[in-house]
Design an enzyme around this catalytic site. Structure first.
Site, PDB file in Angstrom:
ATOM      1  N   ASN A  11      -6.474  -1.402  -1.616  1.00 60.91           N
ATOM      2  CA  ASN A  11      -5.534  -0.866  -2.590  1.00 60.91           C
ATOM      3  C   ASN A  11      -4.255  -0.492  -1.837  1.00 60.91           C
ATOM      4  OD1 ASN A  11      -4.137   0.587  -4.497  1.00 60.91           O
ATOM      5  ND2 ASN A  11      -5.616   2.260  -4.643  1.00 60.91           N
ATOM      6  N   LYS A  13      -1.475   0.384  -3.000  1.00 56.61           N
ATOM      7  CA  LYS A  13      -0.677   1.401  -3.699  1.00 56.61           C
ATOM      8  C   LYS A  13       0.793   0.974  -3.746  1.00 56.61           C
ATOM      9  CE  LYS A  13      -4.167   4.766  -2.590  1.00 56.61           C
ATOM     10  NZ  LYS A  13      -4.566   6.130  -2.334  1.00 56.61           N
ATOM     11  N   HIS A  97      -7.600   4.899 -11.540  1.00 57.31           N
ATOM     12  CA  HIS A  97      -7.491   5.527 -10.220  1.00 57.31           C
ATOM     13  C   HIS A  97      -7.075   6.993 -10.403  1.00 57.31           C
ATOM     14  CE1 HIS A  97      -6.046   6.505  -6.218  1.00 57.31           C
ATOM     15  NE2 HIS A  97      -6.792   5.500  -5.789  1.00 57.31           N
ATOM     16  N   GLU A  99      -4.989   8.746  -8.976  1.00 54.40           N
ATOM     17  CA  GLU A  99      -3.529   8.964  -8.992  1.00 54.40           C
ATOM     18  C   GLU A  99      -2.961   8.640 -10.371  1.00 54.40           C
ATOM     19  OE1 GLU A  99      -2.746   6.581  -5.507  1.00 54.40           O
ATOM     20  OE2 GLU A  99      -3.818   8.088  -4.329  1.00 54.40           O
ATOM     21  N   GLU A 169     -14.636   7.714  -5.985  1.00 52.58           N
ATOM     22  CA  GLU A 169     -13.609   8.201  -5.065  1.00 52.58           C
ATOM     23  C   GLU A 169     -13.423   9.704  -5.255  1.00 52.58           C
ATOM     24  OE1 GLU A 169     -10.836   4.809  -3.838  1.00 52.58           O
ATOM     25  OE2 GLU A 169     -10.019   5.592  -5.693  1.00 52.58           O
ATOM     26  N   GLY A 175      -6.846   9.746   0.978  1.00 50.88           N
ATOM     27  CA  GLY A 175      -5.641   9.899   1.790  1.00 50.88           C
ATOM     28  C   GLY A 175      -5.597  11.185   2.599  1.00 50.88           C
ATOM     29  N   SER A 215     -10.626   7.737   2.341  1.00 49.62           N
ATOM     30  CA  SER A 215     -10.550   7.800   3.803  1.00 49.62           C
ATOM     31  C   SER A 215     -11.620   6.962   4.502  1.00 49.62           C
ATOM     32  CB  SER A 215     -10.613   9.254   4.299  1.00 49.62           C
ATOM     33  OG  SER A 215      -9.514   9.983   3.804  1.00 49.62           O
TER      34      SER A 215
HETATM   35  P1  PGA Z   1      -7.582   6.106   1.094  1.00 52.31           P
HETATM   36  O1  PGA Z   1      -7.376   5.728  -0.463  1.00 52.31           O
HETATM   37  O2  PGA Z   1      -8.475   5.064   1.687  1.00 52.31           O
HETATM   38  O3  PGA Z   1      -6.201   6.110   1.666  1.00 52.31           O
HETATM   39  O4  PGA Z   1      -8.214   7.464   1.116  1.00 52.31           O
HETATM   40  C1  PGA Z   1      -8.420   5.206  -1.230  1.00 52.31           C
HETATM   41  C2  PGA Z   1      -7.931   4.967  -2.647  1.00 52.31           C
HETATM   42  O5  PGA Z   1      -7.116   5.756  -3.151  1.00 52.31           O
HETATM   43  O6  PGA Z   1      -8.335   3.990  -3.297  1.00 52.31           O
END
Ligand code: PGA
Length: 256
Positions: A11, A13, A97, A99, A169, A175, A215
């Site tokens: 992803n 983003k 997601h 976000e 998640e 992140g 992460s």
């Molecule tokens: P990350 O993000 O691996 O940077 O923690 C995962 C995601 O948001 O899909």
């Protein structure tokens, strides 16, 4: 027992212009574009679909998007539809997601419409679910995941279910560098598998890939991917560099 093929999805983003997306897409295609042991998907931003799609053409790496609108067309300024994604030969779409849920106010009902639209348009939905830190600390993790899963999947048929991908998640792990422990992750993955069994029956639920996201990186992936119900990863930060991403694909191949 059904052996589920592992799936590693990147992803990206809101990162990489169409030009910037080219080199990493090529590197990923060269490194893992011919390996059949793991399903690999990269989800660039919409504008970079233009440059990434031709690079993946003829490889085993699949193209995905990070979001879409449930309607096929119409007066929805700023939105992108499933047929538009299909025009780039996208096969997957990340939906719900955290976000999108927290910054753009997406509700379970709206996400559910997108999931149904994805199936209708032959796109595989990657439905994201997960609790915030406050929810985990108050002991409501499983309740939150249950609501997001059940509401997100309303109206999905038993026949469609095997094509579904769920990503667990935990929001506090995205992140942040704080990865869930293998026990924490496996507990929720098994819980999701049970929910899917209740919704769609054992045979279909055993085919659904449940990815872990938050992460995940080469250092912590082997332990996570060794868990019974962890069928792959949705990778944010570690997918931006082709080296760590391809390393994750190789780890998944070894974790069979
Ligand atoms: P990350 O993000 O691996 O940077 O923690 C995962 C995601 O948001 O899909």
């Amino acid at each position: 027992m059904i052996l589920r093929k592992k799936l590693i999805a990147g992803n990206w983003k809101m990162n990489k212009t169409p030009a910037e997306a080219l080199a990493p897409a090529q590197e990923i295609a060269v490194a893992v574009g011919k390996q059949p042991d793991v399903d690999v998907v990269i989800c660039p931003p919409f504008t970079a679909l233009t440059t990434v799609a031709p690079v993946l053409d003829g490889t085993l790496v699949k193209l995905g998007a990070q979001n879409m609108h449930p309607e096929a067309s119409g007066a929805f300024t700023g939105e992108i539809s499933a047929p538009m994604l299909r025009a780039f030969f996208a096969t997957h779409v990340i939906l719900g997601h955290s976000e999108r849920r927290s910054y753009f106010g997406e509700t379970d009902a709206f996400i559910n419409q997108k999931v149904l639209a994805a199936f209708k348009n032959q796109l595989r939905p990657i439905l994201c679910v997960g609790e915030t830190l406050a929810e985990r600390e108050s002991g409501s993790t499983l309740k939150v995941v249950q609501t997001q899963t059940e509401k997100g999947l309303e109206g999905v048929s038993k026949d469609q279910a095997p094509g579904l991908i769920v990503a667990y998640e935990p929001v506090w792990a995205i992140g942040t560098g704080k990865v869930a422990t293998t026990e924490q992750a496996q507990e929720v993955h098994a819980f999701i598998r049970d929910l899917l069994t209740k919704l769609f029956g054992e045979a279909a639920a055993q085919k659904v890939r449940i990815l872990y996201g938050g992460s995940m990186k080469p250092a912590n992936a082997p332990e996570l991917l060794a868990q019974k119900d962890i069928d792959g990863g949705l990778i944010g930060g570690a997918s931006l560099e082709s080296r760590s991403f391809t390393e994750l694909v190789k780890t998944a191949a070894a974790a069979k």
